[in-house]
Design a protein around this motif. Structure first.
Motif, PDB file in Angstrom:
ATOM      1  N   GLU A 198       1.843 -15.575 -40.066  1.00 53.37           N
ATOM      2  CA  GLU A 198       1.793 -15.911 -38.645  1.00 53.37           C
ATOM      3  C   GLU A 198       0.683 -16.924 -38.343  1.00 53.37           C
ATOM      4  O   GLU A 198       0.878 -17.871 -37.589  1.00 53.37           O
ATOM      5  N   ALA A 199      -0.485 -16.729 -38.931  1.00 51.12           N
ATOM      6  CA  ALA A 199      -1.650 -17.560 -38.602  1.00 51.12           C
ATOM      7  C   ALA A 199      -1.496 -19.009 -39.062  1.00 51.12           C
ATOM      8  O   ALA A 199      -1.929 -19.923 -38.367  1.00 51.12           O
ATOM      9  N   VAL A 200      -0.901 -19.234 -40.229  1.00 50.29           N
ATOM     10  CA  VAL A 200      -0.794 -20.602 -40.744  1.00 50.29           C
ATOM     11  C   VAL A 200       0.481 -21.307 -40.297  1.00 50.29           C
ATOM     12  O   VAL A 200       0.659 -22.494 -40.545  1.00 50.29           O
ATOM     13  N   GLU A 201       1.343 -20.584 -39.607  1.00 52.13           N
ATOM     14  CA  GLU A 201       2.609 -21.167 -39.157  1.00 52.13           C
ATOM     15  C   GLU A 201       2.370 -22.259 -38.122  1.00 52.13           C
ATOM     16  O   GLU A 201       1.571 -22.087 -37.197  1.00 52.13           O
ATOM     17  N   PRO A 202       3.051 -23.388 -38.259  1.00 52.98           N
ATOM     18  CA  PRO A 202       2.932 -24.424 -37.232  1.00 52.98           C
ATOM     19  C   PRO A 202       3.472 -23.919 -35.888  1.00 52.98           C
ATOM     20  O   PRO A 202       4.483 -23.231 -35.843  1.00 52.98           O
ATOM     21  N   ASP A 203       2.772 -24.248 -34.833  1.00 55.83           N
ATOM     22  CA  ASP A 203       3.191 -23.887 -33.480  1.00 55.83           C
ATOM     23  C   ASP A 203       3.548 -25.181 -32.754  1.00 55.83           C
ATOM     24  O   ASP A 203       2.661 -26.003 -32.481  1.00 55.83           O
ATOM     25  N   PRO A 204       4.816 -25.398 -32.441  1.00 51.66           N
ATOM     26  CA  PRO A 204       5.222 -26.672 -31.838  1.00 51.66           C
ATOM     27  C   PRO A 204       4.602 -26.921 -30.458  1.00 51.66           C
ATOM     28  O   PRO A 204       4.588 -28.056 -29.990  1.00 51.66           O
ATOM     29  N   ARG A 205       4.055 -25.896 -29.834  1.00 47.37           N
ATOM     30  CA  ARG A 205       3.443 -26.063 -28.520  1.00 47.37           C
ATOM     31  C   ARG A 205       1.974 -26.456 -28.594  1.00 47.37           C
ATOM     32  O   ARG A 205       1.371 -26.817 -27.594  1.00 47.37           O
ATOM     33  N   VAL A 206       1.395 -26.364 -29.807  1.00 50.38           N
ATOM     34  CA  VAL A 206      -0.021 -26.691 -29.980  1.00 50.38           C
ATOM     35  C   VAL A 206      -0.169 -28.148 -30.358  1.00 50.38           C
ATOM     36  O   VAL A 206       0.460 -28.628 -31.298  1.00 50.38           O
ATOM     37  N   THR A 207      -1.005 -28.848 -29.631  1.00 51.19           N
ATOM     38  CA  THR A 207      -1.388 -30.203 -30.036  1.00 51.19           C
ATOM     39  C   THR A 207      -2.858 -30.171 -30.423  1.00 51.19           C
ATOM     40  O   THR A 207      -3.686 -29.586 -29.727  1.00 51.19           O
ATOM     41  N   GLY A 208      -3.167 -30.753 -31.550  1.00 52.60           N
ATOM     42  CA  GLY A 208      -4.538 -30.758 -32.017  1.00 52.60           C
ATOM     43  C   GLY A 208      -4.931 -29.408 -32.584  1.00 52.60           C
ATOM     44  O   GLY A 208      -4.114 -28.604 -33.011  1.00 52.60           O
ATOM     45  N   VAL A 209      -6.222 -29.159 -32.559  1.00 54.38           N
ATOM     46  CA  VAL A 209      -6.790 -27.930 -33.125  1.00 54.38           C
ATOM     47  C   VAL A 209      -6.757 -26.826 -32.064  1.00 54.38           C
ATOM     48  O   VAL A 209      -7.153 -27.062 -30.913  1.00 54.38           O
ATOM     49  N   PRO A 210      -6.311 -25.618 -32.425  1.00 54.72           N
ATOM     50  CA  PRO A 210      -6.224 -24.538 -31.450  1.00 54.72           C
ATOM     51  C   PRO A 210      -7.598 -23.912 -31.146  1.00 54.72           C
ATOM     52  O   PRO A 210      -7.894 -22.774 -31.510  1.00 54.72           O
ATOM     53  N   SER A 211      -8.446 -24.691 -30.490  1.00 53.95           N
ATOM     54  CA  SER A 211      -9.785 -24.248 -30.117  1.00 53.95           C
ATOM     55  C   SER A 211     -10.285 -25.081 -28.948  1.00 53.95           C
ATOM     56  O   SER A 211     -10.033 -26.290 -28.900  1.00 53.95           O
TER      57      SER A 211
END
Length: 195
Positions: A177-190
């Motif tokens: 789950e953690a390393v899966e690409p998330d199509p809604r995330v742009t850039g770094v999730p932070s």
């Protein structure tokens, strides 16, 4: 974009070659010379869907400690390299996995701060010839060198084999789950913009 990594690590105690593909199908070729550990790494690969080739020649005539700990270190380095700058990943993952009477919760954060938080009491000291305390040693090296915060918590369990196997499988599912690409995330999730 390829999310693969290869790590070679050679010391006076172990000689390790690892190759992983985060976007695999869970195919593995594992040969550490420690049968139960091979079984656990095969489960880690299968349930994370991370392809893994792991080869280790270690000083198992001393005991299995160096092999298990050093494979954890090298595998952590491979995950760190394969995740790269962490752009577009989910970053967090968690999963509770049962195996008969055993139930283990794993939670992962690819935070860049590698640390293990372990609450997995195991009664019997061995599974076959495998020292059960080596589970902690593997995950400590793995979490530290992957740069991930890893929580592992036993919620129920009696059989040492079941507890350890549920721990590896829970970690695998949380990693997936953690390393899966998330199509809604742009850039770094932070909110800091970097991890």
């Amino acid at each position: 974009m390829s999310r693969t990594a290869e790590v070679s690590r050679k010391t006076g105690e172990t000689d390790i070659q690892i190759r992983i593909d985060l976007d695999g199908t869970g195919t593995s070729h594992i040969d550490t010379g420690v049968g139960f550990f091979d079984h656990m790494l095969t489960a880690l690969s299968r349930h994370s869907l991370v392809d893994m080739d792991v080869s280790c020649k270690g000083d198992t005539w001393v005991d299995d400690h160096h092999t298990v700990e050093d494979v954890g270190i090298a595998l952590g380095q491979a995950f760190r390299d394969a995740v790269g700058d962490k752009k577009g990943i989910r970053r967090f993952g968690s999963k509770a996995v049962p195996l008969d009477e055993a139930l283990v919760l794993a939670a992962v954060d690819f935070s860049g701060r590698g640390e293990l938080f372990w609450d997995v009491p195991i009664g019997p000291q061995t599974v076959g010839s495998f020292d059960t305390e080596l589970g902690h040693e593997f995950f400590a090296g793995f979490a530290r060198d992957a740069g991930m915060t890893l929580h592992l918590r036993e919620l129920a369990g009696e059989n040492a084999h079941h507890i350890l196997e549920a721990t590896f499988k829970a970690c695998a599912r949380a990693l997936r789950e953690a390393v899966e690409p998330d199509p809604r995330v742009t850039g770094v999730p932070s909110t800091k913009g970097v991890l």
